[in-house]
Scaffold this motif. Structure first.
Motif, PDB file in Angstrom:
ATOM      1  N   LEU A  27       7.833   1.170  12.379  1.00 52.33           N
ATOM      2  CA  LEU A  27       6.612   1.078  13.183  1.00 52.33           C
ATOM      3  C   LEU A  27       6.395  -0.385  13.545  1.00 52.33           C
ATOM      4  CD1 LEU A  27       4.301   3.614  11.326  1.00 52.33           C
ATOM      5  CD2 LEU A  27       6.063   4.019  13.039  1.00 52.33           C
ATOM      6  N   THR A  28       7.071  -0.811  14.590  1.00 51.79           N
ATOM      7  CA  THR A  28       7.147  -2.223  14.947  1.00 51.79           C
ATOM      8  C   THR A  28       5.945  -2.688  15.758  1.00 51.79           C
ATOM      9  OG1 THR A  28       9.554  -2.154  14.917  1.00 51.79           O
ATOM     10  CG2 THR A  28       8.533  -3.957  16.141  1.00 51.79           C
ATOM     11  N   ASP A  29       5.564  -1.922  16.765  1.00 50.75           N
ATOM     12  CA  ASP A  29       4.490  -2.333  17.661  1.00 50.75           C
ATOM     13  C   ASP A  29       3.137  -1.882  17.131  1.00 50.75           C
ATOM     14  OD1 ASP A  29       6.421  -3.349  19.403  1.00 50.75           O
ATOM     15  OD2 ASP A  29       6.625  -1.406  20.416  1.00 50.75           O
ATOM     16  N   ARG A  30       2.090  -2.557  17.586  1.00 50.81           N
ATOM     17  CA  ARG A  30       0.735  -2.184  17.182  1.00 50.81           C
ATOM     18  C   ARG A  30       0.435  -0.736  17.567  1.00 50.81           C
ATOM     19  NH1 ARG A  30      -2.842  -0.627  15.120  1.00 50.81           N
ATOM     20  NH2 ARG A  30      -4.964  -1.390  14.842  1.00 50.81           N
ATOM     21  N   GLU A  31       0.960  -0.299  18.697  1.00 50.14           N
ATOM     22  CA  GLU A  31       0.740   1.081  19.128  1.00 50.14           C
ATOM     23  C   GLU A  31       1.441   2.062  18.184  1.00 50.14           C
ATOM     24  OE1 GLU A  31       1.754  -1.396  21.056  1.00 50.14           O
ATOM     25  OE2 GLU A  31      -0.097  -1.707  22.211  1.00 50.14           O
ATOM     26  N   ASP A  32       2.626   1.671  17.668  1.00 48.34           N
ATOM     27  CA  ASP A  32       3.339   2.531  16.725  1.00 48.34           C
ATOM     28  C   ASP A  32       2.521   2.745  15.457  1.00 48.34           C
ATOM     29  OD1 ASP A  32       5.517   2.601  18.432  1.00 48.34           O
ATOM     30  OD2 ASP A  32       6.553   0.964  17.427  1.00 48.34           O
ATOM     31  N   LEU A  33       1.816   1.698  15.051  1.00 48.92           N
ATOM     32  CA  LEU A  33       1.091   1.710  13.779  1.00 48.92           C
ATOM     33  C   LEU A  33      -0.246   2.440  13.869  1.00 48.92           C
ATOM     34  CD1 LEU A  33       1.458   0.555  10.904  1.00 48.92           C
ATOM     35  CD2 LEU A  33       0.187  -1.468  11.657  1.00 48.92           C
ATOM     36  N   LEU A  34      -0.697   2.709  15.086  1.00 50.05           N
ATOM     37  CA  LEU A  34      -2.007   3.310  15.289  1.00 50.05           C
ATOM     38  C   LEU A  34      -2.117   4.634  14.519  1.00 50.05           C
ATOM     39  CD1 LEU A  34      -4.613   2.725  16.871  1.00 50.05           C
ATOM     40  CD2 LEU A  34      -3.728   4.212  18.687  1.00 50.05           C
ATOM     41  N   GLY A  35      -3.104   4.726  13.656  1.00 45.21           N
ATOM     42  CA  GLY A  35      -3.317   5.904  12.831  1.00 45.21           C
ATOM     43  C   GLY A  35      -2.674   5.826  11.464  1.00 45.21           C
ATOM     44  N   TRP A  36      -1.791   4.818  11.260  1.00 41.69           N
ATOM     45  CA  TRP A  36      -1.087   4.677   9.974  1.00 41.69           C
ATOM     46  C   TRP A  36      -1.502   3.405   9.233  1.00 41.69           C
ATOM     47  CZ3 TRP A  36       1.260   8.971   8.679  1.00 41.69           C
ATOM     48  CH2 TRP A  36       1.644   9.853   9.705  1.00 41.69           C
ATOM     49  N   GLU A  37      -2.568   2.750   9.704  1.00 41.96           N
ATOM     50  CA  GLU A  37      -2.974   1.470   9.115  1.00 41.96           C
ATOM     51  C   GLU A  37      -3.388   1.590   7.651  1.00 41.96           C
ATOM     52  OE1 GLU A  37      -4.409   1.517  13.481  1.00 41.96           O
ATOM     53  OE2 GLU A  37      -4.329   2.916  11.771  1.00 41.96           O
ATOM     54  N   ALA A  38      -3.779   2.792   7.209  1.00 39.24           N
ATOM     55  CA  ALA A  38      -4.229   2.968   5.827  1.00 39.24           C
ATOM     56  C   ALA A  38      -3.082   2.980   4.828  1.00 39.24           C
ATOM     57  CB  ALA A  38      -5.034   4.263   5.692  1.00 39.24           C
ATOM     58  N   VAL A  39      -1.843   3.038   5.308  1.00 35.88           N
ATOM     59  CA  VAL A  39      -0.685   2.895   4.417  1.00 35.88           C
ATOM     60  C   VAL A  39      -0.304   1.415   4.395  1.00 35.88           C
ATOM     61  CG1 VAL A  39       1.669   3.634   3.897  1.00 35.88           C
ATOM     62  CG2 VAL A  39       0.104   5.187   5.091  1.00 35.88           C
ATOM     63  N   GLY A  40      -0.123   0.866   3.213  1.00 37.13           N
ATOM     64  CA  GLY A  40       0.160  -0.558   3.110  1.00 37.13           C
ATOM     65  C   GLY A  40       1.126  -0.872   1.984  1.00 37.13           C
ATOM     66  N   ARG A  41       1.498  -2.127   1.934  1.00 37.51           N
ATOM     67  CA  ARG A  41       2.390  -2.597   0.868  1.00 37.51           C
ATOM     68  C   ARG A  41       1.553  -3.163  -0.261  1.00 37.51           C
ATOM     69  NH1 ARG A  41       6.774  -7.103   2.281  1.00 37.51           N
ATOM     70  NH2 ARG A  41       5.252  -8.504   1.288  1.00 37.51           N
ATOM     71  N   LEU A  42       1.886  -2.782  -1.474  1.00 32.26           N
ATOM     72  CA  LEU A  42       1.246  -3.325  -2.669  1.00 32.26           C
ATOM     73  C   LEU A  42       2.144  -4.413  -3.239  1.00 32.26           C
ATOM     74  CD1 LEU A  42      -0.036  -0.166  -4.602  1.00 32.26           C
ATOM     75  CD2 LEU A  42      -1.449  -2.060  -3.784  1.00 32.26           C
ATOM     76  N   ASP A  43       1.722  -5.652  -3.115  1.00 28.76           N
ATOM     77  CA  ASP A  43       2.499  -6.760  -3.657  1.00 28.76           C
ATOM     78  C   ASP A  43       2.089  -7.001  -5.107  1.00 28.76           C
ATOM     79  OD1 ASP A  43       3.764  -6.984  -1.254  1.00 28.76           O
ATOM     80  OD2 ASP A  43       2.687  -8.778  -0.600  1.00 28.76           O
ATOM     81  N   LEU A  44       3.076  -7.023  -6.006  1.00 33.09           N
ATOM     82  CA  LEU A  44       2.826  -7.008  -7.443  1.00 33.09           C
ATOM     83  C   LEU A  44       3.077  -8.375  -8.060  1.00 33.09           C
ATOM     84  CD1 LEU A  44       4.619  -3.590  -8.092  1.00 33.09           C
ATOM     85  CD2 LEU A  44       2.182  -3.991  -7.632  1.00 33.09           C
ATOM     86  N   ASP A  45       2.269  -9.355  -7.669  1.00 31.00           N
ATOM     87  CA  ASP A  45       2.303 -10.686  -8.265  1.00 31.00           C
ATOM     88  C   ASP A  45       3.699 -11.290  -8.231  1.00 31.00           C
ATOM     89  OD1 ASP A  45       1.216 -12.929  -9.452  1.00 31.00           O
ATOM     90  OD2 ASP A  45       1.482 -12.180 -11.497  1.00 31.00           O
ATOM     91  N   ALA A 136      -8.929   0.550   9.104  1.00 28.76           N
ATOM     92  CA  ALA A 136      -7.942   1.490   8.568  1.00 28.76           C
ATOM     93  C   ALA A 136      -8.686   2.729   8.082  1.00 28.76           C
ATOM     94  CB  ALA A 136      -7.156   0.853   7.423  1.00 28.76           C
ATOM     95  N   ASP A 137      -8.402   3.859   8.677  1.00 30.72           N
ATOM     96  CA  ASP A 137      -9.095   5.099   8.361  1.00 30.72           C
ATOM     97  C   ASP A 137      -8.414   5.781   7.171  1.00 30.72           C
ATOM     98  OD1 ASP A 137     -10.891   7.133   8.556  1.00 30.72           O
ATOM     99  OD2 ASP A 137      -9.922   8.117  10.262  1.00 30.72           O
ATOM    100  N   PRO A 138      -9.088   5.939   6.030  1.00 29.01           N
ATOM    101  CA  PRO A 138      -8.444   6.527   4.845  1.00 29.01           C
ATOM    102  C   PRO A 138      -7.929   7.940   5.109  1.00 29.01           C
ATOM    103  CG  PRO A 138     -10.519   5.478   4.245  1.00 29.01           C
ATOM    104  CD  PRO A 138     -10.474   5.505   5.737  1.00 29.01           C
ATOM    105  N   PHE A 139      -6.878   8.301   4.372  1.00 30.59           N
ATOM    106  CA  PHE A 139      -6.312   9.644   4.472  1.00 30.59           C
ATOM    107  C   PHE A 139      -6.978  10.581   3.475  1.00 30.59           C
ATOM    108  CE2 PHE A 139      -2.866   7.393   6.603  1.00 30.59           C
ATOM    109  CZ  PHE A 139      -2.540   8.289   7.627  1.00 30.59           C
ATOM    110  N   VAL A 140      -6.951  11.857   3.814  1.00 34.67           N
ATOM    111  CA  VAL A 140      -7.522  12.915   2.984  1.00 34.67           C
ATOM    112  C   VAL A 140      -6.413  13.527   2.139  1.00 34.67           C
ATOM    113  CG1 VAL A 140      -8.611  15.207   3.073  1.00 34.67           C
ATOM    114  CG2 VAL A 140      -9.343  13.394   4.642  1.00 34.67           C
ATOM    115  N   ILE A 141      -6.765  13.935   0.910  1.00 33.43           N
ATOM    116  CA  ILE A 141      -5.822  14.625   0.027  1.00 33.43           C
ATOM    117  C   ILE A 141      -5.769  16.103   0.403  1.00 33.43           C
ATOM    118  CG2 ILE A 141      -5.234  15.179  -2.369  1.00 33.43           C
ATOM    119  CD1 ILE A 141      -5.150  12.174  -1.646  1.00 33.43           C
ATOM    120  N   HIS A 142      -4.564  16.642   0.499  1.00 38.40           N
ATOM    121  CA  HIS A 142      -4.415  18.062   0.814  1.00 38.40           C
ATOM    122  C   HIS A 142      -4.732  18.908  -0.413  1.00 38.40           C
ATOM    123  CE1 HIS A 142      -2.966  21.726   2.621  1.00 38.40           C
ATOM    124  NE2 HIS A 142      -2.178  21.933   1.586  1.00 38.40           N
ATOM    125  N   SER A 143      -5.478  19.975  -0.194  1.00 38.76           N
ATOM    126  CA  SER A 143      -5.746  20.919  -1.266  1.00 38.76           C
ATOM    127  C   SER A 143      -5.790  22.313  -0.662  1.00 38.76           C
ATOM    128  CB  SER A 143      -7.075  20.601  -1.963  1.00 38.76           C
ATOM    129  OG  SER A 143      -8.148  20.670  -1.037  1.00 38.76           O
TER     130      SER A 143
END
Length: 271
Positions: A27-45, A136-143
């Motif tokens: 997802l290189t372009d800003r348009e590609d990322l649209l709707g997926w902003e709530a997924v991110g990288r967790l950097d661990l110190d 970034a719009d949070p995602f819902v858990i499926h149930s």
């Protein structure tokens, strides 16, 4: 969907599962990322990274093994974990440090990967400040009812750590005892990545990437059923509340302080 026993050699993805590139789209372009902003990288110190996902403005969902400091029972310091929402080539939609961690108590970081451990390989990280849904719009858990066997994954990983990659179609292969197997493309750093099912117009999180191994002769990933685990973790956070530091700026009035010059100083942190 095929439902059978899951007998596998399980290997934590942070460490060893080899990477491939089939079916992944960067997802290189800003348009590609649209709707997926709530997924991110967790950097661990500086000790690696995982993938995490917002499920509330201040809550990131990830794998429990990501929040432990190696194969010991000590959690990483929350403020040493940085969530970088929608990270793309060094630029994130938003960045927040952790404030509080809840790892499922039935996950054992000292034990090797197993079906039992995968079932509980879930953690929540409360952020020091919320990320607004405008960013970034949070995602819902499926149930509820199963939504079929077509799933998708969005993740970071070795050799693709600088931008989110999405596999639009992969398959849920089996489910038993709250553990599922899928043939999605995952690798180092994909731990904690969300596995989505499509419900209505947007994906909902079905599971998380926990481990990888072999199933019926194929390299596959393994995850867990989430709703009950998340409910238990939210209860844990409520039982052990942590207050965010007061970041408001306070202004000192002229003449305040024993050696005041009458100048007005702004003191960061409110201390």
């Amino acid at each position: 969907m095929k439902r059978s026993g899951i007998i596998a050699i399980l290997i934590i993805l942070v460490l060893v599962l080899p990477a491939t590139a089939d079916g992944l789209r960067r997802l290189t372009d800003r348009e590609d990322l649209l709707g997926w902003e709530a997924v991110g990288r967790l950097d661990l110190d500086g000790r690696g990274f995982c993938t995490g996902t917002l499920i509330a403005p201040d809550l990131v969902l990830t794998a429990a093994h990501c929040v432990y400091d190696g194969n010991i029972r000590d959690l990483r310091p929350a403020d040493k974990i940085m969530f970088r929402a929608g990270l793309r080539d060094g630029v994130a939609i938003a960045e927040r440090r952790g404030l509080q961690i809840a790892a499922h108590p039935d996950y054992d970081p000292e034990q090797p990967p197993s079906v039992e451990n995968i079932r509980y390989d879930v953690a929540l990280i409360r952020l020091s400040e919320p990320i607004t849904s405008r960013d970034a719009d949070p995602f819902v858990i499926h149930s509820g009812q199963n939504a079929g066997n077509q799933i998708s994954v969005a993740s970071y990983g070795v050799n693709r750590a600088e931008a989110l990659s999405r596999q639009r179609k992969c398959t849920l292969l089996a489910e038993r005892n709250e553990v599922i197997a899928f043939d999605c493309n995952v690798t180092f750093g994909s731990s904690g990545a969300p596995v989505f099912v499509r419900v209505g117009g947007r994906g909902r999180i079905l599971s998380l990437v926990s481990a990888g191994g072999n199933f019926d002769g194929k390299k596959v990933g393994f995850g867990m059923v989430l709703p009950q685990r998340i409910a238990e973790l939210k209860a844990q956070l409520r039982r052990n509340p942590v207050t965010a530091p007061d970041r408001r700026i306070k202004r000192l009035a002229p003449g305040a302080g024993r050696n005041s010059t009458g100048a007005r100083f702004v003191r960061p942190g409110g201390g």
